[in-house]
Write an enzyme that holds these catalytic residues in place. Structure first.
Site, PDB file in Angstrom:
ATOM      1  N   ILE A  62     -11.434  80.393 -29.152  1.00  0.00           N
ATOM      2  CA  ILE A  62     -10.427  80.278 -29.976  1.00  0.00           C
ATOM      3  C   ILE A  62     -10.322  78.869 -30.590  1.00  0.00           C
ATOM      4  CG2 ILE A  62      -9.023  82.280 -29.470  1.00  0.00           C
ATOM      5  CD1 ILE A  62      -7.130  80.479 -27.933  1.00  0.00           C
ATOM      6  N   GLY A  84     -12.783  72.408 -33.271  1.00  0.00           N
ATOM      7  CA  GLY A  84     -11.841  72.138 -32.169  1.00  0.00           C
ATOM      8  C   GLY A  84     -12.713  73.241 -31.124  1.00  0.00           C
ATOM      9  N   CYS A  85     -11.823  73.681 -30.339  1.00  0.00           N
ATOM     10  CA  CYS A  85     -12.325  74.395 -29.169  1.00  0.00           C
ATOM     11  C   CYS A  85     -13.268  75.760 -29.428  1.00  0.00           C
ATOM     12  CB  CYS A  85     -11.078  75.132 -28.390  1.00  0.00           C
ATOM     13  SG  CYS A  85     -10.307  73.615 -27.582  1.00  0.00           S
ATOM     14  N   VAL A  86     -13.018  76.332 -30.742  1.00  0.00           N
ATOM     15  CA  VAL A  86     -14.050  77.179 -31.142  1.00  0.00           C
ATOM     16  C   VAL A  86     -15.617  76.841 -31.379  1.00  0.00           C
ATOM     17  CG1 VAL A  86     -13.697  77.126 -33.506  1.00  0.00           C
ATOM     18  CG2 VAL A  86     -13.724  79.409 -32.484  1.00  0.00           C
ATOM     19  N   ALA A  87     -15.718  75.547 -31.458  1.00  0.00           N
ATOM     20  CA  ALA A  87     -17.009  75.145 -31.692  1.00  0.00           C
ATOM     21  C   ALA A  87     -18.358  75.456 -30.856  1.00  0.00           C
ATOM     22  CB  ALA A  87     -17.194  73.383 -32.191  1.00  0.00           C
TER      23      ALA A  87
END
Length: 355
Positions: free
Chosen positions: A342, A138-141
């Site tokens: 995050i 998700g956004c942390v990638a």
């Protein structure tokens, strides 16, 4: 030492003002006689002025089933991904055949063969290029991807590694879903891609001399938070899970994680001159500011990116890194930066940078 040689961001082809997207969401998510004041308030409070989408707005109501949606993802991801990687390699002064590792990440569609495999012939990458497709971060990638490039280049210091993130968030749009989580998601997320070119210690280029080095990274998962963020997989595709407790978890945990990470490298928050934070949303950015007690303006680049293109999931922090590198004078030699994001898990990823 890993050095970032180039960061290139691209956006999906169709740009819309926020109110145009709000009107589309009202048509497809709310009953005809529904009061849309909550929707309007949520979309205004997102502080997003415009976003880009992979398809024209009138196409989203006609997409029938997950198969059609995912076919649109594959076509769009290959096109945007090719543009992002080609642009990054050009900026780095490298050719496609110089690439030794291609890491691809997305959480908004699936493909087998993976998108990175489909790009090898199109871009002219070597047939023996190492590939690593990642799904689910998700956004942390975006941050985790840079960290994994660094891990690889520490072992292969003569290599060139490329991270590609493509997120077509609009294709996760759920019709007839008036839940607060879906309405908030339709207020925040946009479509875009970004590519990062990184060089190992023994493979430097003229362009690489201008980028920061990656010093270290750290991942942290928080127990019993899996329910806060992610997808429910349904017959219509990815249905967003977005718990309002996310900013509170950031406030509770982020400062301790950052302080511990910096301390291991003889640093404190006062030593960080450049903050590169994923633009999760206004409440998340406020929580990051409060948790880390950052000075006014520290996350202005993140706030501008959110306003101009929305939250691009894993590509967001990479666009913000690009904008940070492009704005203002180059930081002095030895200056410290911290890149953070995050994502589902619930987790954080921290990357320590040095100029």
């Amino acid at each position: 030492m890993t050095r970032i040689a180039a960061v290139h961001g691209v956006l999906a082809p169709y740009r819309h003002a926020q109110h145009e997207i709000t009107d589309m969401v009202a048509r497809h998510c709310l009953p005809a006689d529904a009061d849309r004041r909550l929707l309007d308030r949520l979309h205004r409070s997102a502080r997003v002025r415009s976003r880009h989408t992979a398809l024209p707005l009138d196409r989203y109501g006609a997409l029938d089933g997950f198969g059609a949606v995912n076919d649109a993802f594959i076509a769009g991801a290959v096109d945007l991904g090719a543009e992002a990687v080609a642009g990054a390699l050009d900026e780095a002064g490298l050719s496609p055949r110089d690439v030794d590792l291609l890491l691809f990440t997305s959480v908004t569609g699936i493909a087998a063969p993976s998108v990175d495999a489909r790009l090898v012939g199109r871009l002219g990458l070597r047939p023996d290029v190492r590939r690593l497709p990642l799904f689910g971060l998700g956004c942390v990638a975006g941050a985790a991807g840079i960290a994994r490039l660094h891990d690889h280049l520490r072992g292969w210091p003569d290599h060139v590694a490329v991270l590609l993130s493509v997120e077509l968030c609009s294709l996760t749009f759920q019709r007839a879903d008036s839940s607060p989580a879906n309405l908030i998601a339709t207020a925040l997320f946009g479509d875009g891609a970004a590519a990062v070119v990184a060089c190992g210690a023994r493979r430097q280029t003229a362009a690489a001399a201008y980028g920061p080095t990656v010093v270290a990274s750290r991942s942290h998962l928080y127990p019993d938070t899996e329910h806060l963020l992610g997808w429910d997989i349904t017959c219509s595709g990815f249905r967003v899970v977005l718990d309002p407790a996310v900013p509170d978890v950031v406030r509770k945990n982020l400062a301790g994680d950052v302080d511990s990470f910096l301390s291991d490298h003889g640093l404190t928050r006062r030593d960080v001159t450049t903050w590169v934070s994923h633009a999760g949303g206004p409440k998340v950015l406020d929580a990051v500011m409060e948790a880390l007690e950052l000075p006014d303006g520290a996350l202005d680049v993140s706030r501008r990116s959110l306003a101009e293109v929305g939250n691009l999931s894993s590509a967001s922090v990479l666009h913000i890194l690009r904008d940070t590198l492009a704005s203002g004078p180059r930081p002095p030699q030895g200056a410290t930066g911290l890149l953070l994001a995050i994502g589902p898990g619930f987790c954080t990823e921290l990357v320590l940078l040095r100029w």
